[in-house]
Structures are given as C-alpha cells and as structure tokens.
Design an enzyme around this catalytic site. Structure first.
Site, PDB file in Angstrom:
ATOM      1  N   LEU A  22     -14.858  37.312  -3.208  1.00 43.97           N
ATOM      2  CA  LEU A  22     -13.683  38.081  -2.803  1.00 43.97           C
ATOM      3  C   LEU A  22     -12.445  37.403  -3.390  1.00 43.97           C
ATOM      4  O   LEU A  22     -12.319  36.184  -3.359  1.00 43.97           O
ATOM      5  CB  LEU A  22     -13.596  38.110  -1.273  1.00 43.97           C
ATOM      6  CG  LEU A  22     -12.503  38.999  -0.691  1.00 43.97           C
ATOM      7  CD1 LEU A  22     -12.781  40.468  -1.030  1.00 43.97           C
ATOM      8  CD2 LEU A  22     -12.422  38.818   0.821  1.00 43.97           C
ATOM      9  N   LEU A  30     -18.431  37.816  -8.154  1.00 45.03           N
ATOM     10  CA  LEU A  30     -18.993  38.175  -6.853  1.00 45.03           C
ATOM     11  C   LEU A  30     -18.219  37.627  -5.656  1.00 45.03           C
ATOM     12  O   LEU A  30     -18.563  37.926  -4.514  1.00 45.03           O
ATOM     13  CB  LEU A  30     -20.457  37.725  -6.775  1.00 45.03           C
ATOM     14  CG  LEU A  30     -21.365  38.396  -7.814  1.00 45.03           C
ATOM     15  CD1 LEU A  30     -22.801  37.885  -7.684  1.00 45.03           C
ATOM     16  CD2 LEU A  30     -21.321  39.909  -7.682  1.00 45.03           C
ATOM     17  N   HIS A  53     -16.414  48.345 -12.141  1.00 41.76           N
ATOM     18  CA  HIS A  53     -17.465  48.580 -11.152  1.00 41.76           C
ATOM     19  C   HIS A  53     -18.522  49.476 -11.805  1.00 41.76           C
ATOM     20  O   HIS A  53     -18.167  50.484 -12.427  1.00 41.76           O
ATOM     21  CB  HIS A  53     -16.883  49.254  -9.916  1.00 41.76           C
ATOM     22  CG  HIS A  53     -17.897  49.455  -8.837  1.00 41.76           C
ATOM     23  ND1 HIS A  53     -18.310  48.440  -8.008  1.00 41.76           N
ATOM     24  CD2 HIS A  53     -18.619  50.548  -8.484  1.00 41.76           C
ATOM     25  CE1 HIS A  53     -19.219  48.898  -7.174  1.00 41.76           C
ATOM     26  NE2 HIS A  53     -19.443  50.175  -7.433  1.00 41.76           N
ATOM     27  N   ASP A  97     -13.198  47.568  -4.061  1.00 43.88           N
ATOM     28  CA  ASP A  97     -13.414  48.801  -4.828  1.00 43.88           C
ATOM     29  C   ASP A  97     -12.488  49.957  -4.449  1.00 43.88           C
ATOM     30  O   ASP A  97     -12.833  51.110  -4.649  1.00 43.88           O
ATOM     31  CB  ASP A  97     -14.880  49.278  -4.668  1.00 43.88           C
ATOM     32  CG  ASP A  97     -15.861  48.236  -5.156  1.00 43.88           C
ATOM     33  OD1 ASP A  97     -15.507  47.464  -6.061  1.00 43.88           O
ATOM     34  OD2 ASP A  97     -16.987  48.197  -4.641  1.00 43.88           O
ATOM     35  N   ASN A 133     -10.685  45.304 -12.400  1.00 43.19           N
ATOM     36  CA  ASN A 133     -12.112  45.074 -12.191  1.00 43.19           C
ATOM     37  C   ASN A 133     -12.886  46.212 -12.856  1.00 43.19           C
ATOM     38  O   ASN A 133     -12.355  47.314 -13.029  1.00 43.19           O
ATOM     39  CB  ASN A 133     -12.415  45.067 -10.698  1.00 43.19           C
ATOM     40  CG  ASN A 133     -13.878  44.817 -10.386  1.00 43.19           C
ATOM     41  OD1 ASN A 133     -14.533  43.966 -11.011  1.00 43.19           O
ATOM     42  ND2 ASN A 133     -14.436  45.566  -9.450  1.00 43.19           N
ATOM     43  N   GLY A 176     -22.179  37.539 -18.303  1.00 44.91           N
ATOM     44  CA  GLY A 176     -20.942  37.568 -19.080  1.00 44.91           C
ATOM     45  C   GLY A 176     -20.954  38.516 -20.271  1.00 44.91           C
ATOM     46  O   GLY A 176     -20.184  38.323 -21.215  1.00 44.91           O
ATOM     47  N   SER A 177     -21.772  39.562 -20.226  1.00 45.04           N
ATOM     48  CA  SER A 177     -21.763  40.472 -21.373  1.00 45.04           C
ATOM     49  C   SER A 177     -20.444  41.250 -21.456  1.00 45.04           C
ATOM     50  O   SER A 177     -19.982  41.581 -22.554  1.00 45.04           O
ATOM     51  CB  SER A 177     -22.960  41.426 -21.335  1.00 45.04           C
ATOM     52  OG  SER A 177     -22.860  42.334 -20.272  1.00 45.04           O
ATOM     53  N   ASN A 178     -19.810  41.516 -20.317  1.00 41.09           N
ATOM     54  CA  ASN A 178     -18.483  42.161 -20.371  1.00 41.09           C
ATOM     55  C   ASN A 178     -17.428  41.201 -20.913  1.00 41.09           C
ATOM     56  O   ASN A 178     -16.546  41.614 -21.665  1.00 41.09           O
ATOM     57  CB  ASN A 178     -18.082  42.687 -18.987  1.00 41.09           C
ATOM     58  CG  ASN A 178     -18.686  44.053 -18.713  1.00 41.09           C
ATOM     59  OD1 ASN A 178     -18.319  45.038 -19.351  1.00 41.09           O
ATOM     60  ND2 ASN A 178     -19.631  44.109 -17.792  1.00 41.09           N
ATOM     61  N   GLU A 238     -19.909  50.311 -20.042  1.00 40.11           N
ATOM     62  CA  GLU A 238     -18.927  49.301 -19.614  1.00 40.11           C
ATOM     63  C   GLU A 238     -18.369  48.549 -20.819  1.00 40.11           C
ATOM     64  O   GLU A 238     -17.174  48.288 -20.912  1.00 40.11           O
ATOM     65  CB  GLU A 238     -19.580  48.291 -18.662  1.00 40.11           C
ATOM     66  CG  GLU A 238     -19.983  48.853 -17.316  1.00 40.11           C
ATOM     67  CD  GLU A 238     -20.596  47.786 -16.421  1.00 40.11           C
ATOM     68  OE1 GLU A 238     -20.046  46.679 -16.322  1.00 40.11           O
ATOM     69  OE2 GLU A 238     -21.654  48.055 -15.822  1.00 40.11           O
TER      70      GLU A 238
END
Ligand code: GRF
Length: 223
Positions: free
Chosen positions: A91, A89, A108, A149, A106, A16-18, A178
């Site tokens: 779908l 992770l 990536h 993606d 998202n 969860g750093s983002n 990021e």
C-alpha cells in the site's frame, strides 16, 4: 521553454516486465524522452525488477514491508518527480500519495472498476475474470489516490477472454497489452501532457492521445 526532465521512480514487487517496457520505450525515444528512470524500489530483495534495474545501471532501493513508511524519504532523497507503480504489492503511504498527487500512476491488469480493490492483484485478478466467465478483460492505467484501484482512469485497453482460456493465458494476453499501454502513458505523464485536474484526467490536445491510448473497448486482436 522546455519542461525539466522528469525523474521517474518505478516501484515493482515482481519480475519487472513493465519496468522493462518503460526502460525500452524511453530508450527508443532517445533524446526526446521526457525523463529518466532514476530509481527502482522493491519491497522484495529477490524481485526480478531489481535485477533489470541493476543491468540498466539504475539505482535500486530494497524497502522491506517494515520500512514502507520511509518510502517518501527515499523518493525525496533521490530527487524523484514522478512515480509509476508496476506490480507493486505494498500500500502506498498517504504521505506519498499526497506529495505525488497527479504524478503517481499505476497499471492494473483488468478493466477497472471491474476486478479491482483489496485482494485483487496479480493472478487473483485473472482467476476471478475466468471464474466470472467474463468475455472481456484488459489493462487500466490510472492515477493513484488513497483507495485501492479507485483513482481517475487515464487509459484502458481491452482484450478478449476465450472459452478455452485459463488464468495464465489471460494474464499473458493482458500483459502484452500492458507493455504497449503503460510506457506511453508514463511518457505522456512525464512530458506534462497528462494531468489530474479536480479529480479528472486532462490530456494535452497536442498529445494525439487517442492514437496510442485507445479508450475503445474493442479487442485489439480478432476473437
Ligand atoms: C502486471 O500484470 C501488473 O499489471 C500487475 O502485476 C503485474 C506485474 O508484472 N499489477 P511485471 O512485474 O511488470 O512483469
């Protein structure tokens, strides 16, 4: 007329750093933040992202894989208007993609379309970059569609890959980028300054988008 404040959900499977970078950025914006993180969803009960959310007083949902089809229900009951995937992770079910089209993004950890697609997540991405001998990698923020993606690219930032790098050093370099890129894109999205129109990204001219989201592929650090 001011836009209503966005009600953002962040979906994360890992540390969860983002998520933290988004929380910190919105906190730093203070009263001018375009919205609030109102929900954090994880498919993993032990995800560090859930701990970060709890520490920040944000409601959490643990949605195990077998309940993935209930994601839309959980977002709807929390009044969510925008969704940011941050290392999630699972779908995303098609009903969620359809309901949040243009409001679902998202990040990536590579320069899409390189090193993307099924199986290309987390460490697999950085290992593939090193294995390929790529000289450059980076981070991509994109709208989410029905395919892994493949949604329209909002912003990319590149970092160098050095000959002495391994997947860990590449991952750390990309992650730092990021944390710069994603919160700014998410804030712009929540402010209504980034839109998806006919499959293309439209950025509000008032955004000065280029100032903080560079499509420039040059490395931010000297090689
Ligand atoms: C990030 O590299 C993100 O791009 C990828 O998974 C990682 C998640 O890291 N999809 P964190 O959980 O935000 O620390």
């Amino acid at each position: 007329m001011t836009a209503p404040r966005a009600r953002l959900a962040v979906l994360a499977s890992g540390g969860g750093s983002n998520l933290q970078a988004i929380l910190d950025h919105f906190a730093a914006l203070g009263a001018s933040a375009p919205g609030d993180v109102v929900l954090v969803v994880s498919d993993r009960a032990a995800a560090g992202a859930l701990d970060r959310a709890r520490r920040a007083g944000i409601p959490t949902v643990h949605l195990p894989a077998r309940e993935n089809h209930r994601l839309l229900e959980r977002l709807t009951e929390a009044g969510v208007t925008h969704v940011a995937l941050a290392g999630y992770l699972r779908l995303i079910p098609t009903d969620v993609v359809a309901a949040f089209r243009g409001r679902l993004v998202n990040i990536h950890p590579a320069l899409l379309p390189a090193f993307g697609g099924p199986g290309m997540y987390g460490h697999h991405v950085h290992e593939a970059v090193v294995r390929a001998g790529a000289a450059t990698t980076g981070a991509t923020v994109h709208f989410v569609d029905e395919h892994y993606d493949e949604g329209a690219v909002i912003a990319q930032r590149a970092v160098p890959v050095r000959p002495t790098d391994d997947a860990d050093t590449v991952a750390a370099r990309v992650l730092a980028v990021e944390h710069q890129l994603y919160p700014r894109c998410v804030a712009a999205l929540c402010a209504g300054a980034l839109r998806l129109e006919a499959g293309r990204v439209v950025a509000d001219p008032s955004l000065s988008f280029e100032r903080f989201v560079s499509a420039d592929a040059s490395p931010p650090h000297p090689a």
